[in-house]
Design a protein around this motif. Structure first.
Motif, PDB file in Angstrom:
ATOM      1  N   THR A   1       0.839  -1.185   0.000  1.00 43.87           N
ATOM      2  CA  THR A   1       0.000   0.000   0.000  1.00 43.87           C
ATOM      3  C   THR A   1       0.875   1.236   0.000  1.00 43.87           C
ATOM      4  N   ARG A   2       0.235   2.393  -0.249  1.00 43.08           N
ATOM      5  CA  ARG A   2       0.997   3.641  -0.270  1.00 43.08           C
ATOM      6  C   ARG A   2       1.579   3.951   1.099  1.00 43.08           C
ATOM      7  N   PHE A   3       0.755   3.727   2.155  1.00 47.19           N
ATOM      8  CA  PHE A   3       1.247   3.984   3.506  1.00 47.19           C
ATOM      9  C   PHE A   3       2.380   3.040   3.868  1.00 47.19           C
ATOM     10  N   ALA A   4       2.218   1.750   3.510  1.00 50.60           N
ATOM     11  CA  ALA A   4       3.261   0.777   3.825  1.00 50.60           C
ATOM     12  C   ALA A   4       4.558   1.116   3.114  1.00 50.60           C
ATOM     13  N   ALA A   5       4.443   1.545   1.848  1.00 50.71           N
ATOM     14  CA  ALA A   5       5.641   1.905   1.093  1.00 50.71           C
ATOM     15  C   ALA A   5       6.342   3.093   1.740  1.00 50.71           C
ATOM     16  N   SER A   6       5.554   4.080   2.164  1.00 51.21           N
ATOM     17  CA  SER A   6       6.134   5.244   2.822  1.00 51.21           C
ATOM     18  C   SER A   6       6.818   4.841   4.114  1.00 51.21           C
ATOM     19  N   ARG A   7       6.166   3.997   4.892  1.00 55.37           N
ATOM     20  CA  ARG A   7       6.738   3.553   6.157  1.00 55.37           C
ATOM     21  C   ARG A   7       8.016   2.760   5.924  1.00 55.37           C
ATOM     22  N   ARG A   8       8.030   1.888   4.908  1.00 55.14           N
ATOM     23  CA  ARG A   8       9.224   1.098   4.616  1.00 55.14           C
ATOM     24  C   ARG A   8      10.399   1.989   4.250  1.00 55.14           C
ATOM     25  N   ARG A   9      10.128   3.021   3.462  1.00 53.77           N
ATOM     26  CA  ARG A   9      11.219   3.905   3.053  1.00 53.77           C
ATOM     27  C   ARG A   9      11.787   4.667   4.247  1.00 53.77           C
ATOM     28  N   VAL A  10      10.912   5.128   5.137  1.00 54.58           N
ATOM     29  CA  VAL A  10      11.383   5.848   6.320  1.00 54.58           C
ATOM     30  C   VAL A  10      12.188   4.920   7.220  1.00 54.58           C
ATOM     31  N   VAL A  11      11.690   3.706   7.444  1.00 59.71           N
ATOM     32  CA  VAL A  11      12.407   2.739   8.280  1.00 59.71           C
ATOM     33  C   VAL A  11      13.759   2.394   7.658  1.00 59.71           C
ATOM     34  N   ALA A  12      13.789   2.268   6.339  1.00 59.11           N
ATOM     35  CA  ALA A  12      15.053   1.969   5.665  1.00 59.11           C
ATOM     36  C   ALA A  12      16.075   3.069   5.893  1.00 59.11           C
ATOM     37  N   LEU A  13      15.638   4.314   5.845  1.00 56.14           N
ATOM     38  CA  LEU A  13      16.547   5.437   6.081  1.00 56.14           C
ATOM     39  C   LEU A  13      17.039   5.436   7.531  1.00 56.14           C
ATOM     40  N   VAL A  14      16.144   5.125   8.474  1.00 51.50           N
ATOM     41  CA  VAL A  14      16.542   5.061   9.885  1.00 51.50           C
ATOM     42  C   VAL A  14      17.617   3.999  10.089  1.00 51.50           C
ATOM     43  N   TRP A  15      17.405   2.820   9.512  1.00 48.48           N
ATOM     44  CA  TRP A  15      18.384   1.753   9.660  1.00 48.48           C
ATOM     45  C   TRP A  15      19.705   2.114   8.992  1.00 48.48           C
ATOM     46  N   LYS A  16      19.654   2.780   7.864  1.00 49.37           N
ATOM     47  CA  LYS A  16      20.890   3.185   7.184  1.00 49.37           C
ATOM     48  C   LYS A  16      21.704   4.130   8.077  1.00 49.37           C
ATOM     49  N   ASP A  17      21.023   5.105   8.694  1.00 51.48           N
ATOM     50  CA  ASP A  17      21.721   6.053   9.557  1.00 51.48           C
ATOM     51  C   ASP A  17      22.303   5.360  10.785  1.00 51.48           C
ATOM     52  N   TRP A  18      21.569   4.407  11.344  1.00 52.27           N
ATOM     53  CA  TRP A  18      22.075   3.691  12.523  1.00 52.27           C
ATOM     54  C   TRP A  18      23.319   2.871  12.178  1.00 52.27           C
ATOM     55  N   ARG A  19      23.310   2.259  10.996  1.00 54.54           N
ATOM     56  CA  ARG A  19      24.481   1.470  10.604  1.00 54.54           C
ATOM     57  C   ARG A  19      25.703   2.359  10.411  1.00 54.54           C
ATOM     58  N   GLU A  20      25.498   3.533   9.825  1.00 55.14           N
ATOM     59  CA  GLU A  20      26.619   4.458   9.641  1.00 55.14           C
ATOM     60  C   GLU A  20      27.130   4.982  10.977  1.00 55.14           C
ATOM     61  N   LEU A  21      26.211   5.255  11.910  1.00 57.27           N
ATOM     62  CA  LEU A  21      26.624   5.733  13.230  1.00 57.27           C
ATOM     63  C   LEU A  21      27.404   4.661  13.979  1.00 57.27           C
ATOM     64  N   ALA A  22      26.997   3.406  13.846  1.00 59.10           N
ATOM     65  CA  ALA A  22      27.685   2.316  14.540  1.00 59.10           C
ATOM     66  C   ALA A  22      29.127   2.173  14.084  1.00 59.10           C
ATOM     67  N   ARG A  23      29.429   2.633  12.874  1.00 65.00           N
ATOM     68  CA  ARG A  23      30.797   2.547  12.375  1.00 65.00           C
ATOM     69  C   ARG A  23      31.633   3.772  12.752  1.00 65.00           C
ATOM     70  N   ASN A  24      31.015   4.770  13.368  1.00 65.57           N
ATOM     71  CA  ASN A  24      31.705   6.010  13.719  1.00 65.57           C
ATOM     72  C   ASN A  24      32.001   6.027  15.217  1.00 65.57           C
ATOM     73  N   ARG A  25      33.187   5.579  15.604  1.00 67.96           N
ATOM     74  CA  ARG A  25      33.534   5.495  17.023  1.00 67.96           C
ATOM     75  C   ARG A  25      33.651   6.876  17.649  1.00 67.96           C
ATOM     76  N   GLN A  26      34.072   7.857  16.880  1.00 71.17           N
ATOM     77  CA  GLN A  26      34.207   9.212  17.412  1.00 71.17           C
ATOM     78  C   GLN A  26      32.857   9.781  17.837  1.00 71.17           C
ATOM     79  N   ALA A  27      31.811   9.448  17.104  1.00 69.30           N
ATOM     80  CA  ALA A  27      30.477   9.921  17.455  1.00 69.30           C
ATOM     81  C   ALA A  27      29.868   9.113  18.587  1.00 69.30           C
ATOM     82  N   LEU A  28      30.250   7.848  18.714  1.00 71.28           N
ATOM     83  CA  LEU A  28      29.678   6.996  19.747  1.00 71.28           C
ATOM     84  C   LEU A  28      30.188   7.344  21.139  1.00 71.28           C
ATOM     85  N   ALA A  29      31.410   7.862  21.238  1.00 69.80           N
ATOM     86  CA  ALA A  29      32.010   8.132  22.546  1.00 69.80           C
ATOM     87  C   ALA A  29      31.164   9.062  23.417  1.00 69.80           C
TER      88      ALA A  29
END
Length: 298
Positions: A25-53
């Motif tokens: 559905t349109r809502f599901a597609a929108s939600r999937r895209r937002v969740v995908a962006l959230v997960w992408k940002d979390w993965r990038e943050l997990a690789r940044n030790r300077q930001a995690l400190a």
């Protein structure tokens, strides 16, 4: 498109594809895209030790060092009386807010742990947001992934919402984890003094359950908006100062005994913040401009 930009687009596409719903559905597609962006940002943050400190250090100060010092000092009233502002805080506590029958040491520990330190927990989501949300768009530019992100199927509103949620959920999660550590620590350390479990209270339930998410959402939305207009992460982080100032004013008010942060004040503050959040996010989403981001950051 450069290699980092292509990599960013592929990372988003891979995560989005992995979360496809069975009924598109349109809502599901929108939600999937937002969740995908959230997960992408979390993965990038997990690789940044300077930001995690700082995400670890700041909560540790509030939930371990401060309560430990308060309880140890509270066990010795002679030392407590030497702490600047402590006696003024104790003298200005309203009648009826403290349990009956407490001696001097018990009063100090209970008052400071329950009332004095409550506003400090609102600083945690703001500090986390200042680290994570400030890199939302300007960080993508510095990593040379901004054009790849802007070329994904995400709408402007979805881009803003995904960036806000990526930082807000992390900020709230860290604040809630810090609260659990704080609750266990103060009850264990204060047991020899109070002889019972005394924490948390209704005030803290409102602070952690309502105020922390609302403050995190507001701080993240404002910092994400500034990040879209900044050319450096330092410039985006500057807006966090504007968000934390009211919280610091509340801390000073409690330290001087001018105002006690109780459940009523917390509920009133939550109502005001909810209205502000509902007004701010649409403005931030409408103010997002892909072309302006590309032209200002190239």
């Amino acid at each position: 498109m450069t290699a980092p930009e292509a990599s960013a687009r592929e990372a988003f596409t891979d995560v989005a594809s992995a979360r496809e719903a069975s009924v598109p559905t349109r809502f599901a597609a929108s939600r999937r895209r937002v969740v995908a962006l959230v997960w992408k940002d979390w993965r990038e943050l997990a690789r940044n030790r300077q930001a995690l400190a700082p995400l670890v250090v700041v909560p540790l100060v509030f939930v371990v060092l401060l309560p430990t010092a308060v309880i140890l000092l509270g066990a010795n009233p002679a030392i407590t009386s030497m702490v600047t502002g402590m006696q003024s805080f104790l003298d200005h506590l309203p009648a009826g807010v403290m349990p009956a029958g407490l001696d001097e040491a018990q009063t100090v520990v209970y008052a400071v742990v329950v009332f004095f330190l409550a506003p400090l927990f609102l600083v945690i989501p703001v500090m986390v947001a200042s680290v994570t949300a400030s890199s939302s768009f300007v960080g993508e530019k510095e990593r040379r992934t901004i054009e790849g992100l802007l070329s994904t199927p995400l709408s402007d509103r979805e881009l803003v919402l995904g960036k806000v949620l990526a930082s807000m959920v992390l900020s709230v999660g860290i604040a809630w984890a810090a609260f659990l550590v704080y609750a266990v620590l103060v009850n264990v350390l204060a047991w020899p003094i109070l002889g019972r479990v005394f924490f948390p209270t209704w005030t803290w339930a409102v602070v952690i359950g309502l105020l922390v998410p609302l403050v995190a959402f507001l701080a993240t939305s404002l910092i994400v908006a500034v990040s879209g207009r900044s050319t450096t992460m330092q410039g985006a982080q500057g807006v966090a100062v504007l968000v934390v100032l009211p919280v610091l004013a509340l801390v000073v008010g409690q330290a001087t005994g001018v105002m006690l942060f109780d459940a009523g004040i917390a509920l009133a503050a939550a109502a005001v913040l909810l209205v502000v959040d509902l007004a701010v996010f649409p403005l931030v989403a409408r103010g997002f401009d892909r072309e302006r981001i590309v032209t200002r950051m190239t």
